[in-house]
Design a protein around this motif. Structure first.
Motif, PDB file in Angstrom:
ATOM      1  N   LEU A 144      51.800  53.697  19.714  1.00  0.00           N
ATOM      2  CA  LEU A 144      51.320  52.480  20.392  1.00  0.00           C
ATOM      3  C   LEU A 144      49.806  52.316  20.277  1.00  0.00           C
ATOM      4  O   LEU A 144      49.211  51.461  20.941  1.00  0.00           O
ATOM      5  N   PHE A 178      47.053  47.229  25.157  1.00  0.00           N
ATOM      6  CA  PHE A 178      47.108  47.922  26.446  1.00  0.00           C
ATOM      7  C   PHE A 178      46.919  49.436  26.311  1.00  0.00           C
ATOM      8  O   PHE A 178      46.917  50.156  27.312  1.00  0.00           O
ATOM      9  N   ARG A 198      67.700  57.226  28.677  1.00  0.00           N
ATOM     10  CA  ARG A 198      67.169  55.851  28.549  1.00  0.00           C
ATOM     11  C   ARG A 198      67.945  54.890  29.456  1.00  0.00           C
ATOM     12  O   ARG A 198      67.372  53.985  30.063  1.00  0.00           O
ATOM     13  N   THR A 200      61.935  48.847  29.922  1.00  0.00           N
ATOM     14  CA  THR A 200      60.493  49.127  30.009  1.00  0.00           C
ATOM     15  C   THR A 200      59.823  48.273  31.077  1.00  0.00           C
ATOM     16  O   THR A 200      59.009  48.760  31.861  1.00  0.00           O
ATOM     17  N   ARG A 203      63.691  52.521  37.047  1.00  0.00           N
ATOM     18  CA  ARG A 203      62.673  51.462  37.035  1.00  0.00           C
ATOM     19  C   ARG A 203      63.140  50.242  37.827  1.00  0.00           C
ATOM     20  O   ARG A 203      62.341  49.585  38.497  1.00  0.00           O
ATOM     21  N   ILE A 234      55.011  46.597  34.538  1.00  0.00           N
ATOM     22  CA  ILE A 234      55.166  47.354  33.290  1.00  0.00           C
ATOM     23  C   ILE A 234      54.095  48.439  33.155  1.00  0.00           C
ATOM     24  O   ILE A 234      54.307  49.469  32.530  1.00  0.00           O
ATOM     25  N   ASN A 292      55.403  51.935  35.597  1.00  0.00           N
ATOM     26  CA  ASN A 292      56.875  51.897  35.589  1.00  0.00           C
ATOM     27  C   ASN A 292      57.503  53.268  35.798  1.00  0.00           C
ATOM     28  O   ASN A 292      58.610  53.542  35.353  1.00  0.00           O
TER      29      ASN A 292
HETATM   30  P1  ADP Z   1      59.166  52.857  27.032  1.00  0.00           P
HETATM   31  O1  ADP Z   1      58.259  53.601  27.994  1.00  0.00           O
HETATM   32  O2  ADP Z   1      60.254  52.110  27.754  1.00  0.00           O
HETATM   33  O3  ADP Z   1      59.690  53.724  25.910  1.00  0.00           O
HETATM   34  P2  ADP Z   1      57.200  51.735  25.170  1.00  0.00           P
HETATM   35  O4  ADP Z   1      57.275  53.012  24.382  1.00  0.00           O
HETATM   36  O5  ADP Z   1      57.314  50.442  24.428  1.00  0.00           O
HETATM   37  O6  ADP Z   1      58.286  51.698  26.339  1.00  0.00           O
HETATM   38  O7  ADP Z   1      55.812  51.691  25.950  1.00  0.00           O
HETATM   39  C1  ADP Z   1      55.278  52.848  26.524  1.00  0.00           C
HETATM   40  C2  ADP Z   1      54.653  52.473  27.862  1.00  0.00           C
HETATM   41  O8  ADP Z   1      53.582  51.585  27.637  1.00  0.00           O
HETATM   42  C3  ADP Z   1      55.595  51.712  28.799  1.00  0.00           C
HETATM   43  O9  ADP Z   1      56.408  52.579  29.555  1.00  0.00           O
HETATM   44  C4  ADP Z   1      54.634  50.929  29.653  1.00  0.00           C
HETATM   45  O10 ADP Z   1      54.161  51.710  30.754  1.00  0.00           O
HETATM   46  C5  ADP Z   1      53.487  50.647  28.708  1.00  0.00           C
HETATM   47  N1  ADP Z   1      53.601  49.284  28.168  1.00  0.00           N
HETATM   48  C6  ADP Z   1      54.508  48.851  27.263  1.00  0.00           C
HETATM   49  N2  ADP Z   1      54.321  47.541  26.991  1.00  0.00           N
HETATM   50  C7  ADP Z   1      53.269  47.136  27.748  1.00  0.00           C
HETATM   51  C8  ADP Z   1      52.577  45.899  27.927  1.00  0.00           C
HETATM   52  N3  ADP Z   1      52.932  44.786  27.259  1.00  0.00           N
HETATM   53  N4  ADP Z   1      51.537  45.871  28.795  1.00  0.00           N
HETATM   54  C9  ADP Z   1      51.153  46.976  29.475  1.00  0.00           C
HETATM   55  N5  ADP Z   1      51.763  48.177  29.340  1.00  0.00           N
HETATM   56  C10 ADP Z   1      52.810  48.265  28.502  1.00  0.00           C
END
Ligand code: ADP
Length: 138
Positions: free
Chosen positions: A52, A57, A85, A91, A102, A109, A112
């Protein structure tokens, strides 16, 4: 047997949700293999969320995840990755179903509550980052 990496984020730890969350995974029938309450370094957090790093973010997310203690766990069982999951939910907590972690405990988000690996490959990578010595099920 499949293993996955699950981590209660600083918001979940400070809200004292560790017990309730662990209970959900135990009730589902997964086995807790390893757990550690600790603080992530910035380097560790950047490696953990490497996929990421180009997201807008990303800096705020690294600041948040290193802002307090996390509770890192390895859970084991058939289909452990997909089951974890499903237990944590979508998410974005706005869309997460009631009954998921969640869905029941989070509103935004950015905060979470919990992380769970999204694939078997990422589970192995994230476990190795957190528990480099490994651990055999007892
Ligand atoms: P997950 O945690 O469900 O696997 P992701 O790997 O896509 O989701 O994202 C990692 C973490 O980044 C998320 O749990 C969330 O806390 C944060 N995140 C994801 N998308 C956003 C966003 N659009 N704005 C702010 N934080 C985000």
């Amino acid at each position: 047997m499949e293993q996955t990496f699950v981590m209660i984020k600083p918001d979940g730890v400070s809200r004292k949700l560790i017990g309730k969350i662990v209970e959900r995974f135990e009730d589902k029938g997964l086995a807790l293999i390893e757990a550690n309450l600790c603080r992530m370094s910035e380097t560790h957090a950047e490696q953990h969320y490497e996929a990421l790093k180009d997201k807008p973010f990303f800096p705020d997310m690294i600041a948040f995840i290193t802002s307090g203690s996390v509770f890192a766990m390895i859970w084991e069982g058939e289909n452990a990755v997909r089951i974890a999951r499903t237990l944590i939910g979508s998410t974005n907590p706005v869309e997460a179903a009631p009954g998921t972690i969640r869905g029941d405990y989070a509103k935004t988000i950015e905060s979470n509550i919990i992380h769970a690996s999204d694939s078997i490959e990422n589970a192995a990578r994230e476990i190795a980052l957190f528990f480099p010595a490994g651990k055999i099920a007892v």
